[in-house]
Design a protein around this motif. Structure first.
Motif, mmCIF file in Angstrom:
data_model
loop_
_atom_site.group_PDB
_atom_site.id
_atom_site.type_symbol
_atom_site.label_atom_id
_atom_site.label_comp_id
_atom_site.label_asym_id
_atom_site.label_seq_id
_atom_site.Cartn_x
_atom_site.Cartn_y
_atom_site.Cartn_z
ATOM 1 N N TRP A 20 0.764 -1.197 -0.094
ATOM 2 C CA TRP A 20 0.052 0.146 -0.091
ATOM 3 C C TRP A 20 0.897 1.341 -0.034
ATOM 4 N N ALA A 21 0.407 2.285 -0.539
ATOM 5 C CA ALA A 21 0.993 3.565 -0.522
ATOM 6 C C ALA A 21 0.786 4.157 0.582
ATOM 7 N N PRO A 22 2.099 4.799 1.269
ATOM 8 C CA PRO A 22 2.033 5.595 2.633
ATOM 9 C C PRO A 22 1.057 6.688 2.662
ATOM 10 N N LEU A 23 0.571 6.844 3.704
ATOM 11 C CA LEU A 23 -0.599 7.712 3.856
ATOM 12 C C LEU A 23 0.066 9.064 4.030
ATOM 13 N N ASP A 24 1.285 9.326 4.120
ATOM 14 C CA ASP A 24 1.975 10.800 4.419
ATOM 15 C C ASP A 24 2.562 11.115 2.961
ATOM 16 N N ILE A 25 2.016 10.838 1.830
ATOM 17 C CA ILE A 25 2.716 11.192 0.649
ATOM 18 C C ILE A 25 2.277 12.686 0.502
ATOM 19 N N PRO A 26 3.256 13.338 -0.228
ATOM 20 C CA PRO A 26 2.878 14.914 -0.408
ATOM 21 C C PRO A 26 1.813 15.040 -1.292
ATOM 22 N N MET A 27 0.979 16.367 -1.485
ATOM 23 C CA MET A 27 -0.237 16.392 -2.159
ATOM 24 C C MET A 27 0.329 16.614 -3.691
ATOM 25 N N SER A 28 1.687 17.000 -4.111
ATOM 26 C CA SER A 28 2.041 17.193 -5.340
ATOM 27 C C SER A 28 2.227 15.794 -5.787
ATOM 28 N N ARG A 29 2.767 14.863 -5.092
ATOM 29 C CA ARG A 29 2.664 13.179 -5.692
ATOM 30 C C ARG A 29 1.422 12.753 -5.685
ATOM 31 N N ARG A 30 0.459 13.106 -5.110
ATOM 32 C CA ARG A 30 -0.937 12.523 -5.147
ATOM 33 C C ARG A 30 -1.433 13.164 -6.470
ATOM 34 N N LEU A 31 -1.271 14.464 -6.668
ATOM 35 C CA LEU A 31 -1.915 14.956 -7.823
ATOM 36 C C LEU A 31 -1.388 14.470 -9.122
ATOM 37 N N GLN A 32 -0.050 14.241 -9.106
ATOM 38 C CA GLN A 32 0.702 13.447 -10.216
ATOM 39 C C GLN A 32 0.058 11.995 -10.366
ATOM 40 N N THR A 33 -0.024 11.409 -9.367
ATOM 41 C CA THR A 33 -0.664 9.922 -9.504
ATOM 42 C C THR A 33 -2.260 10.348 -10.069
ATOM 43 N N PHE A 284 -3.658 3.589 -4.949
ATOM 44 C CA PHE A 284 -3.550 3.623 -3.427
ATOM 45 C C PHE A 284 -2.562 2.390 -3.051
ATOM 46 N N GLN A 285 -2.237 1.518 -4.196
ATOM 47 C CA GLN A 285 -1.140 0.697 -3.715
ATOM 48 C C GLN A 285 -0.401 0.279 -4.939
ATOM 49 N N TYR A 286 0.788 -0.467 -4.836
ATOM 50 C CA TYR A 286 1.760 -0.436 -5.935
ATOM 51 C C TYR A 286 1.821 -1.729 -6.712
ATOM 52 N N SER A 287 0.983 -2.798 -6.313
ATOM 53 C CA SER A 287 1.043 -4.195 -6.519
ATOM 54 C C SER A 287 0.493 -4.649 -7.656
ATOM 55 N N PHE A 288 -0.817 -3.959 -8.247
ATOM 56 C CA PHE A 288 -1.625 -4.312 -9.288
ATOM 57 C C PHE A 288 -2.510 -3.146 -9.888
ATOM 58 N N GLY A 289 -2.713 -3.135 -11.069
ATOM 59 C CA GLY A 289 -3.880 -1.991 -11.625
ATOM 60 C C GLY A 289 -3.384 -1.554 -12.990
ATOM 61 N N VAL A 290 -3.812 -0.626 -13.455
ATOM 62 C CA VAL A 290 -3.646 -0.202 -14.824
ATOM 63 C C VAL A 290 -2.864 1.078 -14.953
ATOM 64 N N VAL A 291 -2.847 1.844 -13.875
ATOM 65 C CA VAL A 291 -2.099 2.885 -13.656
ATOM 66 C C VAL A 291 -0.508 2.787 -13.963
#
Length: 352
Positions: A20-33, A284-291
């Motif tokens: 899982w992605a950490p909860l304390d990720i900066p807003m800039s990285r969340r916007l990038q995602t 919200f996690q790094y293991s699977f998905g289409v992102v």
């Protein structure tokens, strides 16, 4: 109680192999995602959603708007072959900046281009969704206008995309045009335009089937149509290579002559689109998905190769220019790979 739930959740995640992605990720990285997620959703579902919305409009109280739009679209259908309809404000959306910063996508210039001339950018590799070429030439998120002042970029895609209502207007606004010879020659015509950079994914959908992390297998030997177009227009050929493009997704293994590969090839022949499975990460996690996976993609624009205008080139003349371009593309890859690829010593360009 909360600590107990966290431990249970952690154990379940470990058993399932979910990081899982950490909860304390900066807003800039969340916007990038978010930007990267929006882009892949547009690529995967944008056309289907546009068709659905158009059908909903037809069967609504505003059906007359659908008729008016359809009439206008039919009269506008050839615009993708006549230079397109670019709106810079669409290429400058903040969304694209976040999208490019996510990987990040970096556009690198190795030589200046003359704004009084037109250029044909021959781009490699195609990858799954050509994220490097898209970010570099369909948006201004990678600073194309700053690196190439006075130039305009047009990414070339299949003409079928321009038959989809609403969706066509978005990609036209981004400067995209049809892959027909008529369209490319129109954009490269020095009597109509100056400073056009027409970016074409030479390997096309067929090359996408060979996109695997850490490997660079491209289709060039049998691709000579772009050489003919360059010679007919007199536009300079520019080798372009996106390092890291094949690392953006982890597609399912599809060895040649395998069942999956044969199915993919048949679908590609029927539709012009390679049915790939873009396995990446989740929101919200790094293991699977289409992102797409957050990994650097560096699009290097090589030095232009002058091409003498020839309206009726012979096969021998085309082969000569093709051989020179192949040499320059290989040299670009070998010269630049150490800067942008890990373990570059064992990575080689395979041309088929």
């Amino acid at each position: 109680m909360i600590d107990t739930l966290r431990k249970v959740f952690s154990k379940i995640s470990d058993l399932l192999g979910v990081e899982w992605a950490p909860l304390d990720i900066p807003m800039s990285r969340r916007l990038q995602t978010l930007g990267a997620t929006a882009w892949i959703c547009l690529a995967l579902f944008g056309e289907a959603l546009a068709i659905y919305l158009f059908i909903k409009l037809v069967y609504s109280d505003y059906w007359w708007l659908a008729i008016l739009y359809g009439y206008w679209m039919l009269n506008d259908i050839e615009i993708c072959n006549k230079g397109g309809r670019t709106f810079e404000f669409a290429r400058n959306w903040s969304w694209w900046r976040y999208f490019c910063d996510y990987f990040p996508i970096t556009l690198v210039k190795t030589a200046d281009l003359d704004p009084s001339k037109n250029y044909l950018f021959a781009c490699y590799p195609h990858g799954i969704f050509s994220s490097g070429a898209y970010g570099s030439f369909a948006t201004n998120g990678a600073n194309f206008p700053k690196l190439f002042p006075g130039m305009s970029a047009h990414l070339i895609v299949l003409g079928g995309h321009f038959l989809v209502p609403f969706f066509r207007d978005l990609i036209l606004a981004l400067g995209l045009c049809s892959s027909s010879q008529e369209s490319i020659l129109y954009l490269l015509d020095p009597k109509r335009y100056q400073g056009n950079c027409v970016a074409i994914m030479v390997g096309g959908a067929a090359e996408a089937l060979d996109s695997h992390p850490g490997k660079y297998k491209i289709i060039l030997s049998r691709r000579k149509g772009f050489i003919r177009v360059a010679m007919k227009s007199g536009a300079s050929l520019v080798p372009v290579f996106s390092f890291g493009e094949t690392d953006v997704f982890r597609p399912i293994d599809n060895p040649e002559n395998g069942i999956l590969r044969r199915i993919q090839e048949k679908v590609r022949v029927w539709t012009g689109i390679s049915p790939m499975f873009p396995l990446g990460r989740g929101v919200f996690q790094y293991s699977f998905g289409v992102v797409p996976i957050r990994t650097p993609v560096t699009t290097v624009v090589g030095e232009p190769m002058e091409v003498k205008k020839n309206l009726e080139p012979t096969s021998e003349e085309i082969d000569a220019v093709h051989a020179e371009f192949s040499k320059r593309l290989t040299e670009l890859f070998e010269r630049e790979k150490s800067k942008y690829l890990k373990n570059h010593e064992g990575i080689h360009l395979v041309i088929t």
